[in-house]
Design a protein around this motif. Structure first.
Motif, short mmCIF file in Angstrom:
data_model
loop_
_atom_site.label_atom_id
_atom_site.label_comp_id
_atom_site.label_asym_id
_atom_site.label_seq_id
_atom_site.Cartn_x
_atom_site.Cartn_y
_atom_site.Cartn_z
N LEU A 98 -31.46 7.04 -22.18
CA LEU A 98 -32.13 6.87 -20.89
C LEU A 98 -33.43 6.09 -21.05
O LEU A 98 -33.72 5.18 -20.25
CB LEU A 98 -32.42 8.24 -20.28
CG LEU A 98 -31.24 8.98 -19.65
CD1 LEU A 98 -31.63 10.42 -19.31
CD2 LEU A 98 -30.74 8.26 -18.40
N PHE A 154 -35.05 5.95 -14.89
CA PHE A 154 -34.48 6.29 -16.20
C PHE A 154 -35.51 7.03 -17.06
O PHE A 154 -35.16 7.96 -17.79
CB PHE A 154 -34.03 5.01 -16.91
CG PHE A 154 -32.88 4.32 -16.23
CD1 PHE A 154 -31.57 4.74 -16.46
CD2 PHE A 154 -33.11 3.28 -15.35
CE1 PHE A 154 -30.51 4.12 -15.82
CE2 PHE A 154 -32.05 2.65 -14.72
CZ PHE A 154 -30.75 3.07 -14.94
N GLY A 157 -35.58 10.62 -16.11
CA GLY A 157 -34.50 11.36 -16.76
C GLY A 157 -34.81 11.67 -18.20
O GLY A 157 -34.51 12.77 -18.70
N PHE A 158 -35.44 10.72 -18.89
CA PHE A 158 -35.88 10.94 -20.27
C PHE A 158 -36.87 12.09 -20.36
O PHE A 158 -36.76 12.97 -21.23
CB PHE A 158 -36.51 9.65 -20.81
CG PHE A 158 -37.33 9.82 -22.05
CD1 PHE A 158 -36.73 9.95 -23.29
CD2 PHE A 158 -38.72 9.81 -21.97
CE1 PHE A 158 -37.49 10.09 -24.44
CE2 PHE A 158 -39.49 9.94 -23.12
CZ PHE A 158 -38.87 10.09 -24.35
#
Length: 234
Positions: A98, A154, A157-158
């Motif tokens: 991600l 992204f 999400g990480f």
């Protein structure tokens, strides 16, 4: 873990991650707030063009710093993956992927920030009205914000993934993990709010990003100063 990816002791690797993460935070604040926030004037192509031309050195420095801290982010991602895969290999791999995708999206969007310099300094465009040239320079600079927002989806999400792993681990404080999960949620909400309703995104910004700053700064400083509890490493 039987196979190491980062060829250094975990405590030293954690401190390197903290130092680089701190550099990323400082570089991000400099490039976004001090440079682009000061030079790019929302809704005013003429003022933006004048600011960029009068402060070309600072504008280029902001671009360079941004590119440099993205390179640092790749290194931090690998170090955190190596540390946190001890807790959950699959989730750690997902976090790595991600973040690398987010970095790639952000880096490709960063190219748009060079467009104002190319357009405003192109003699071939001197035949066009000044307002047209200024608009051509302004549009890519503003469009970068959308690419940046995509990258942050992204990255959010990480943050959620590594926050979950940190909360499960015994070698880093659970509170840091919970803060990172909250940061990830805030990043994602901020980006999608801006895409779905720019007016809503404008109302949320910058307050919704304050938890992100607290969480990331806390993690960076902890890794730099305390590192990890080597006694609890699997």
């Amino acid at each position: 873990m039987s196979t190491r990816i980062v060829d250094m002791p975990p405590q030293l690797a954690a401190r390197w991650a903290g130092a680089l993460y701190l550099a990323i935070i400082v570089g991000g604040l400099f490039a976004e707030a001090f440079v682009r926030g000061a030079l790019i004037v929302p809704g005013d192509p003429a003022a933006t063009a004048a600011n960029v031309l009068q402060n070309e050195g600072l504008y280029r420095l902001g671009f360079t710093v941004h590119l440099a801290y993205l390179a640092c982010a790749v290194v931090v991602s690998v170090i955190l993956y190596d540390l946190l895969r001890r807790v959950g290999p699959g989730l750690a791999l997902l976090a790595l992927c991600l973040n690398l995708v987010g970095i790639a999206v952000e880096a490709s969007s960063l190219l748009q920030l060079l467009a104002p310099l190319r357009v405003l300094g192109d003699p071939a465009l001197a035949v066009l009205p000044a307002a047209h040239v200024q608009a051509m320079a302004y549009a890519p600079a503003r469009l970068f914000a959308n690419g940046f927002g995509m990258g942050l989806v992204f990255f959010g999400g990480f943050c959620i993934a590594i926050g979950t792993l940190i909360a499960r681990s015994r070698f880093l404080p659970r509170l840091l993990g919970l803060l990172m999960v909250l940061a990830g949620v805030c990043y994602i909400v901020n980006s999608f709010a801006g895409f779905l309703s720019p007016a809503l995104g404008a109302r949320l910004f910058p307050w919704i990003l304050l938890p992100c700053l607290v969480a990331e700064l806390s993690l960076a400083l902890w890794l730099l100063v305390k590192g990890v509890d080597a006694r609890q490493l699997p």
